[in-house]
Design an enzyme around this catalytic site. Structure first.
Site: not given
Length: 451
Positions: A328, A385
């Protein structure tokens, strides 16, 4: 050019330069023979920043920060994010606590109004939301004008923007009552607009919302019910969706949130600002990442399901392959949201009866990456995600709808930031500067003399 910092004297008591911060000395910048003093400010969690709002006026220079990686665009009291330590809090409450003890509607109230509601406030909020779930009947005609294969995010952004044409009684950004009506309308109607975009794509009749159902149950009913038979919402699916909406509800100054604030800074109405945020979220580097993750899993499956092959490809810089759903930009540790929804993901995969090879590939990929030194050293853990895409697929939600559900979750955060910006005493229309890098003054050549 050089920069030095100094602490204020013990007796010095300057007023906070920006809302919610305190002064902590100055930084001195030497540039072009001039010395400029920049106030150092500190937020409530100890974050330090240089207030450069007067830099250009005092020195003639501006800062350059591609992607705004090191630039704070505002002060905000909504969400605290510590990427190094994997911390995420809404209004001071840890995401882990909220996900365990609250539902999405309660979290939405917290983000928008700044406090957890008491029972009466929450009941009033829920009742108001249930009374605004239908969209204007004429708006249903919009869906006949979109191609059947239109991406639901294109439909969502268009219809949300069009709300401003049907609800012109609540567009004044300076009228608190009109703003509140728009807020309630948006939170109530977005699931309806989203579900209708799915029904359009599969050729099924649009299902009216049911005010006797909860927020997530109502959305799933509009998504999957048909008029010819009874549909019962799976409570585990509703709980999983509620969890996903909570962990997506806000995430500080990301691309879409910054877009909502930037558009709103022009005093554009709330519907227009949220529509812009939806368009920003659509990008595969932002909200579209969970869709890209599932498409990656499908690609691996179509190539025989050789997970190790693709893990090795991800390690090669020149391979052109990137593992979606790992790492991330902000979190340099494990994504706290991923920890929460991993349990939900495991529960759903254990429950569903049908076999889907994509789920096996996802679990293998997770196991390999978590044990591989390459990923461990770089802290490339599965992110939100990765798990959300797998959960949506397990619930039977089409891949093109993944980002739409992200928008549903992020809506309270967008609204909270839009309201906070309008309440800020330092509000200005957003207008970034640039460093021009084009041609210098050029002589105009008439068209008949150009080579």
């Amino acid at each position: 050019m050089s920069v030095t910092t100094s602490k204020p004297a013990a007796s010095q008591s300057a007023a906070p330069p920006l809302p919610g911060t305190r002064a902590d000395g100055t930084a001195r910048l030497e540039i072009g023979g001039k010395t400029v003093e920049l106030p150092v400010i500190v937020g409530s969690e100890g974050e330090r920043g240089l207030d450069i709002s007067k830099l250009r006026a005092q020195s003639g220079a501006i800062t350059l920060d591609e992607g705004f990686v090191n630039t704070g665009s505002t002060t905000s009291a909504i969400t605290y994010l510590d990427g190094e330590n994997g911390i995420l809090r809404y209004r001071g409450y840890p995401i882990e606590v909220l996900a365990e003890k609250c539902d999405f509607v309660e979290v939405a109230y917290l983000l928008i109004y700044g406090k957890l509601p008491n029972p009466a406030e929450l009941d009033t909020f829920r009742t108001s939301l249930s009374h605004h779930t239908m969209i204007h009947e004429d708006m249903r005609n919009f869906y006949t004008g979109f191609p059947r294969d239109a991406h639901p995010m294109a439909t969502l952004g268009s219809v949300v923007g069009a709300l401003s044409t049907f609800y012109q009684d609540s567009l004044d950004v300076r009228d608190p009552r009109q703003v509140e009506v728009s807020v309630h309308r948006l939170i109530s109607k977005l699931p309806t607009i989203a579900a209708y975009s799915h029904k359009k794509s599969c050729g099924q009749p649009l299902m009216y919302p049911r005010n006797d159902l909860g927020y997530c149950e109502n959305f799933l009913h509009m998504m999957f019910a048909v008029p010819c038979e009874e549909y019962h919402v799976d409570p585990d699916f509703a709980d999983a969706l509620d969890m996903l909406l909570i962990v997506h509800a806000d995430h500080e100054q990301n691309c879409s949130t910054s877009t909502v604030r930037m558009v709103g800074s022009s005093d554009a109405n709330l519907f227009a600002s949220i529509s812009a945020g939806i368009c920003a979220l659509w990008g595969p580097l932002h909200g579209g990442a969970n869709q890209a993750c599932v498409e990656m899993l499908e690609k691996i499956g179509a190539d025989g399901g050789n997970v190790r092959k693709y893990v090795d490809l991800a390690k090669k810089k020149d391979s052109g392959f990137r593992l979606m759903g790992f790492g991330h930009r902000v979190y340099k540790n494990y994504d706290p949201r991923a920890k929460l929804i991993k349990a939900t993901c495991d529960k759903l995969l254990a429950k569903i009866a049908r076999h889907d090879p994509i789920f096996d590939i996802a679990q293998q990929l997770e196991e390999v990456a978590l044990a591989d030194e390459y990923f461990i050293e770089r802290k490339l853990y599965p992110n939100v995600d990765f798990y959300s895409g797998v959960i949506y697929r397990a619930m039977g939600i089409p891949v093109q709808m993944f980002t739409v559900l992200f928008a549903m979750g992020r809506l309270p955060g967008w609204i909270a930031h839009w309201i906070e910006m309008h309440h800020s005493p330092t509000k200005k229309i957003c207008r970034p500067r640039q460093i021009y890098s084009g041609d210098t003054l050029r002589e105009f050549v008439p068209i008949d003399k150009r080579p």
